[in-house]
Design a protein around this motif. Structure first.
Motif, PDB file in Angstrom:
ATOM      1  N   HIS A  17       0.826  -1.203   0.000  1.00 42.68           N
ATOM      2  CA  HIS A  17       0.000   0.000   0.000  1.00 42.68           C
ATOM      3  C   HIS A  17       0.859   1.252   0.000  1.00 42.68           C
ATOM      4  O   HIS A  17       0.528   2.245  -0.657  1.00 42.68           O
ATOM      5  CB  HIS A  17      -0.935   0.002   1.199  1.00 42.68           C
ATOM      6  N   LEU A  18       1.974   1.210   0.707  1.00 42.44           N
ATOM      7  CA  LEU A  18       2.908   2.343   0.685  1.00 42.44           C
ATOM      8  C   LEU A  18       3.315   2.642  -0.756  1.00 42.44           C
ATOM      9  O   LEU A  18       3.344   3.797  -1.194  1.00 42.44           O
ATOM     10  CB  LEU A  18       4.134   1.986   1.520  1.00 42.44           C
ATOM     11  N   PHE A  19       3.633   1.553  -1.480  1.00 40.08           N
ATOM     12  CA  PHE A  19       4.095   1.670  -2.864  1.00 40.08           C
ATOM     13  C   PHE A  19       3.025   2.323  -3.748  1.00 40.08           C
ATOM     14  O   PHE A  19       3.260   3.333  -4.403  1.00 40.08           O
ATOM     15  CB  PHE A  19       4.413   0.251  -3.334  1.00 40.08           C
ATOM     16  N   THR A  20       1.809   1.773  -3.730  1.00 37.36           N
ATOM     17  CA  THR A  20       0.774   2.322  -4.611  1.00 37.36           C
ATOM     18  C   THR A  20       0.351   3.713  -4.144  1.00 37.36           C
ATOM     19  O   THR A  20       0.135   4.609  -4.957  1.00 37.36           O
ATOM     20  CB  THR A  20      -0.451   1.402  -4.643  1.00 37.36           C
ATOM     21  N   HIS A  21       0.276   3.878  -2.808  1.00 37.09           N
ATOM     22  CA  HIS A  21      -0.150   5.180  -2.280  1.00 37.09           C
ATOM     23  C   HIS A  21       0.815   6.278  -2.702  1.00 37.09           C
ATOM     24  O   HIS A  21       0.405   7.392  -3.038  1.00 37.09           O
ATOM     25  CB  HIS A  21      -0.243   5.113  -0.759  1.00 37.09           C
ATOM     26  N   ALA A  22       2.113   5.965  -2.704  1.00 36.31           N
ATOM     27  CA  ALA A  22       3.094   6.980  -3.095  1.00 36.31           C
ATOM     28  C   ALA A  22       2.779   7.495  -4.484  1.00 36.31           C
ATOM     29  O   ALA A  22       2.849   8.703  -4.742  1.00 36.31           O
ATOM     30  CB  ALA A  22       4.491   6.383  -3.052  1.00 36.31           C
ATOM     31  N   PHE A  23       2.384   6.602  -5.379  1.00 36.75           N
ATOM     32  CA  PHE A  23       2.127   7.047  -6.741  1.00 36.75           C
ATOM     33  C   PHE A  23       0.865   7.892  -6.828  1.00 36.75           C
ATOM     34  O   PHE A  23       0.884   9.012  -7.323  1.00 36.75           O
ATOM     35  CB  PHE A  23       2.015   5.847  -7.682  1.00 36.75           C
ATOM     36  N   PHE A  24      -0.265   7.330  -6.302  1.00 35.62           N
ATOM     37  CA  PHE A  24      -1.494   8.094  -6.571  1.00 35.62           C
ATOM     38  C   PHE A  24      -1.566   9.347  -5.708  1.00 35.62           C
ATOM     39  O   PHE A  24      -2.113  10.356  -6.137  1.00 35.62           O
ATOM     40  CB  PHE A  24      -2.747   7.210  -6.495  1.00 35.62           C
ATOM     41  N   LYS A  25      -0.954   9.327  -4.520  1.00 37.64           N
ATOM     42  CA  LYS A  25      -1.047  10.537  -3.703  1.00 37.64           C
ATOM     43  C   LYS A  25      -0.135  11.641  -4.228  1.00 37.64           C
ATOM     44  O   LYS A  25      -0.515  12.805  -4.278  1.00 37.64           O
ATOM     45  CB  LYS A  25      -0.732  10.214  -2.245  1.00 37.64           C
ATOM     46  N   SER A  26       1.090  11.269  -4.662  1.00 34.21           N
ATOM     47  CA  SER A  26       1.933  12.322  -5.227  1.00 34.21           C
ATOM     48  C   SER A  26       1.311  12.843  -6.511  1.00 34.21           C
ATOM     49  O   SER A  26       1.385  14.039  -6.809  1.00 34.21           O
ATOM     50  CB  SER A  26       3.350  11.819  -5.453  1.00 34.21           C
ATOM     51  N   LEU A  27       0.650  11.952  -7.258  1.00 37.12           N
ATOM     52  CA  LEU A  27      -0.018  12.421  -8.479  1.00 37.12           C
ATOM     53  C   LEU A  27      -1.159  13.379  -8.131  1.00 37.12           C
ATOM     54  O   LEU A  27      -1.334  14.415  -8.783  1.00 37.12           O
ATOM     55  CB  LEU A  27      -0.547  11.222  -9.267  1.00 37.12           C
ATOM     56  N   LEU A  28      -1.934  13.043  -7.083  1.00 36.22           N
ATOM     57  CA  LEU A  28      -3.015  13.947  -6.683  1.00 36.22           C
ATOM     58  C   LEU A  28      -2.447  15.312  -6.298  1.00 36.22           C
ATOM     59  O   LEU A  28      -2.989  16.354  -6.666  1.00 36.22           O
ATOM     60  CB  LEU A  28      -3.780  13.356  -5.498  1.00 36.22           C
TER      61      LEU A  28
END
Lengths: 166, 103, 635
Positions: free
Chosen positions: C339-350
């Protein structure tokens, strides 16, 4: 005989032009007198059988350097400089030194054991001979001179350009 | 004296021109004229070299003259550029006004 | 060792950004001195260095995974007792290293345009590079001490960058708030690390792990609790979460990199790294899971009522890290890191998308003033759409698989159904607030007149496109997906759809009735708008109450005891210095002055020659010539 007369004529041009160059108040007049002196030197080269130097003297000095001086005189406001005293206060000492230097040099020349007449042997046609030596033995020196000129051009442009005030 | 022109004549002429140039450098306060005087000195040297070249029937002396000319041109260009920069920054071409070298 | 390997050069991964930070520190002002014309050089230099660092990291990670045991370690020299300069590259640190360098590179590139209107960019990019370097040290360290060095380094970088616009009062205060709360948590962490070193005699992970196998339950619980508090501070977990929303005062790229994707996940990394402790301490693990659950729920509910787009995302970050803590607490370390991995992508994108909006709207951050931006900013809309899908955990997108992995694991824990129910409810809230943001910002009509807005340039959109690709593909890590939990997958898919539908109904279809509904539920709405009164509680009770009383008592003690001691010492020092002053004035100064005077006296004749006049020197030259010639002639 005509050689002798020409030599003295050119000598008068050289020395008279020189003296006037260093004594004129107006720098433009100085430059004009410098032209006269340099023309005299060109004539001397001709008498010495150095036709190429004669041409080079005319083109480089009279055509180039003096023109450069005249341009700079235009760029630099010399009116203020023309109004002030032209000679340093220590001029008697300087004249004395100049006379001393002249005396010493002449004495040196008189004491030296130089031949009274020019050698009869004539040099080969001047320009070709000069080219032969210049582009064979002295090629490196020639190329180095060109580098010196290039550096001088770049340096002059760089120093002469207008820069934004810091 | 009138009967022939010997190398000594040229050398004397060269010496006198050298003295004139030297005096000009020492005497004048205007830097433009000082630079002109330096040109006179260089020409005195050139006459000397050309005369010896003639005397020894060797062309090398004239090579020296050519080199001196090139250097003289370079010197004039750089010297005058310095002069322009100097005038732009200090507003003067009088040598006595420039004493930043003072201890 | 097989073939050519660049693994020993792994230190370049933190080294290159550190070089960038040093360059900016020492030469930044020289490069970028004109505030009216910000230089592009700092951005280019720092972006290049981070990109190179990513390259090194990628090659090293690949080569390390080829090795037997999938790990590579550099044992460095001793730093001080128990600590050492050593780097460890194993799958856990490799994942985070690649994440930091990769997202760091994209955000550096994005910032070169986003920040181009600001002065003193060397401070910004230097700080960003410093952050990347410190974060790499944090994850690559092979012992707790070096990890702590990186830990403090990222805290300092965060402080610098939150306060980048230090001219604004709130920015400075927010930076201090982040720093102080982290400091409080770090105090616990220092205690924990010292405790570990005391017990194990080393700070090295392997050493501590092998030693911890023989410890008593009490020791392990104590050590794990200390580390947990440290992790809670850095990862903004309830009740230490209040610094993160304020940290949004920093520039948006900073929020994207530091306060969503990487630094705040350091706590998750710490606990995962210390799994040998936490797996032996069931009480602490349970506490971790409970804290995570509360955080996820509280933060998600506050995000529902926030109007500042960046604060919505900040609370969302807190909530998502709460999910990761739940996973850590139930022992699902892989799911947490997934979740850390996927969250890093979509949250930085947001965040980057939000930055793109803010950039286009000249600094407007209030969602209520936006609306209808879909047509004007199509690229930003597309990437935000993908990221919101991922955040809402719609099936197929990255966030779905990782969140589902967490929820699936909760049932393995005792009483896990509580975490599961709360988690599913939080998922619903997540979908609602994620799509509330989307509907308010992009759909409908503009709610406030504004100048025509333009899409951001390619330098900003391309990094966003790259991240959006990861938002879609990043979830398909097949070995981590448990297809047997298909009923849960269907349930969470339905919940996500419901959330989006509710948001659509409430914020887009019936905006007129919204005001009426808000009035009817005004107690709840007020409660959420005031962020559960947590910030107010801190301010009233702790700052004005306890701390003030403690501080005034301390001040009195300070006056009576410490000041008197200091004054006495000062009096003594003055008396002693009187003696020294006499010595100094008459003996030392006398020596110095007389030596300089002697030099001056002796040089007087020579000095008069140095007139500074060009022609005097020329005359001296001619005089020398005269003398030389005269000597030659009369010899």
């Amino acid at each position: 005989m005509i050689d002798v007369l020409l030599f003295y004529f050119f000598s008068v041009l050289v020395l008279g032009g020189g003296i006037l160059t260093i004594t004129r108040r107006n720098a433009v007049m100085s430059a004009v007198c410098l032209v006269v002196s340099l023309l005299g030197v060109a004539g001397i080269f001709l008498l010495l059988g150095a036709e190429f130097l004669f041409v080079a003297q005319l083109i480089l000095y009279v055509g180039g350097v003096v023109l450069l001086f005249l341009f700079v005189i235009m760029l630099v406001n010399l009116e203020a400089a023309a109004r002030v005293r032209q000679f340093r206060k220590s001029w008697p000492v300087v004249m004395l030194a100049g006379l001393g230097l002249a005396a010493e040099l002449l004495f040196l020349l008189c004491r030296g054991n130089l031949p009274e007449t020019a050698p009869a042997a004539t040099l080969p046609p001047n320009t070709e001979a000069l080219a032969d030596v210049l582009f064979s033995h002295y090629l490196v020196a020639f190329e180095l001179t060109s580098i010196v000129l290039l550096v001088a051009i770049i340096g002059a442009v760089w120093m002469g350009q207008t820069r934004k005030a810091q | 004296m009138l009967h022939a022109i010997s190398p000594i004549h040229y050398l004397v002429l060269s010496a006198l021109l050298l003295v004139i140039g030297t005096v000009g450098v020492l005497l004048r306060r205007n830097i433009v004229v000082i630079l002109m005087s330096i040109e006179l000195i260089l020409n005195a040297v050139n006459i000397n070299l050309a005369a010896f070249s003639r005397m020894h029937a060797q062309i090398q002396g004239q090579i020296f003259v050519l080199t001196v000319m090139a250097v003289a041109v370079a010197e004039a260009a750089v010297g005058l550029a310095v002069l322009i920069a100097l005038f732009r920054n200090r507003g003067t071409v009088i040598a006595d006004d420039l004493d930043l070298l003072k201890w | 060792m097989v073939g050519t390997t660049i693994l020993p050069a792994i230190w370049l991964a933190p080294g290159l950004p550190l070089l960038g930070a040093a360059l900016m520190l020492f030469f930044g002002r020289a490069i970028d001195h004109d505030p009216d014309q910000p230089s592009r050089v700092p951005g280019i230099v720092c972006s290049t260095l981070v990109a190179l660092s990513f390259l090194v990291a990628a090659i090293c990670a690949w080569q390390a995974l080829m090795l037997p045991g999938h790990r590579f370690e550099i044992r460095g020299g001793t730093w001080f007792a128990g600590g050492e300069w050593g780097l460890l590259l194993d799958p856990l640190s490799a994942e985070l290293m690649l994440l930091i360098a990769g997202i760091g590179t994209l955000i550096h590139i994005y910032s070169t345009v986003y920040m181009s209107h600001d002065a003193a960019l060397y401070r910004f990019f230097g700080g960003l590079n410093f952050f990347v370097a410190m974060m790499q040290i944090l994850v690559l360290a092979n012992n707790y001490l070096l990890l702590f060095a990186g830990w403090e380094g990222v805290g300092f970088a965060s402080y610098l960058l939150i306060g980048f616009h230090y001219g604004r009062w709130q920015a400075g205060v927010a930076g201090m708030k982040a720093f102080i709360i982290n400091r409080a948590a770090d105090a616990a962490m220092v205690l924990g690390i010292l405790f570990l070193m005391l017990k194990a005699g080393t700070a090295h992970y392997g050493g501590v792990a092998s030693s911890a196998a023989h410890w008593s339950d009490t020791s392990i619980t104590l050590a794990a609790s200390f580390l947990l508090v440290g992790a809670m501070g850095k990862s903004a977990q309830f009740p230490l979460h209040i610094w993160l929303p304020d940290a949004m005062e920093g520039p948006t790229p900073v929020s994207a990199l530091i306060h969503s994707a990487t630094m705040v996940c350091a706590g998750v990394y710490l606990i995962a790294r210390s799994s040998f402790l936490f797996s032996q301490a069931p009480e602490v693990s349970l506490a971790t899971a409970i804290i995570g659950t509360i955080t996820a729920l509280v933060a998600a509910s506050i995000a529902l009522a926030e109007n500042d787009i960046k604060r919505v995302l900040a609370y969302s970050t807190i909530s998502q890290i709460g999910f990761m803590f739940v996973a850590l607490g139930v022992g699902a370390y892989r799911a947490a890191l997934f979740h850390l991995f996927t969250h890093a992508f979509f949250k930085s994108l947001l965040f980057l998308g939000a930055g793109s909006l803010i950039h286009a709207l000249d600094g407007e951050q209030n969602l209520k003033h936006m609306g209808g931006l879909r047509r004007e900013m199509p690229a930003t809309f597309r990437v935000m759409w993908i990221a919101s899908m991922a955040l809402a955990a719609v099936p197929g997108f990255a966030g779905f698989f990782s969140k589902d992995a967490i929820l699936g694991e909760t049932l393995n824990a005792p009483n896990g159904w509580v975490f599961l129910i709360v988690g599913l409810f939080t998922s619903l809230l997540t979908a609602i607030y994620a799509w509330r943001l989307m509907f308010l910002a992009f759909y409908g009509e503009a709610r406030q007149s504004r100048d025509p807005v333009h899409e951001s340039p390619a330098v900003m959109t391309v990094p966003m496109y790259v991240l959006s690709a990861f938002c879609v593909l990043g979830g398909w890590v097949l070995p981590l997906i448990d297809w047997s939990a298909w009923p849960l997958m269907i349930a969470s898919g339905v919940i996500a759809a419901c959330g989006i539908w509710l948001a659509w109904r409430y914020y887009l279809v019936v905006p007129d009735r919204r005001a009426a509904l808000d009035r009817r539920f005004s107690p709840i709405v007020d409660f959420l708008r005031n962020r559960w009164y947590i910030d107010a509680l801190y301010e009233e009770q702790i700052l004005n109450g306890t701390i003030l009383r403690t501080a005034s008592g301390a001040a009195r003690a300070d006056e009576r005891i410490i000041d008197e001691t200091v004054n006495g010492a000062a009096w003594l020092a003055r008396q002693i210095s009187r003696v020294f002053r006499w010595f100094d004035r008459w003996i030392l100064d006398g020596l110095v002055r007389s030596s300089s005077g002697a030099v001056g006296f002796l040089s007087a004749p020579v000095r008069s020659l140095q007139t500074g006049f060009l022609q005097t020197y020329a005359f001296l030259f001619v005089a020398g010539l005269l003398a030389a010639l005269g000597y030659y002639l009369t010899r």
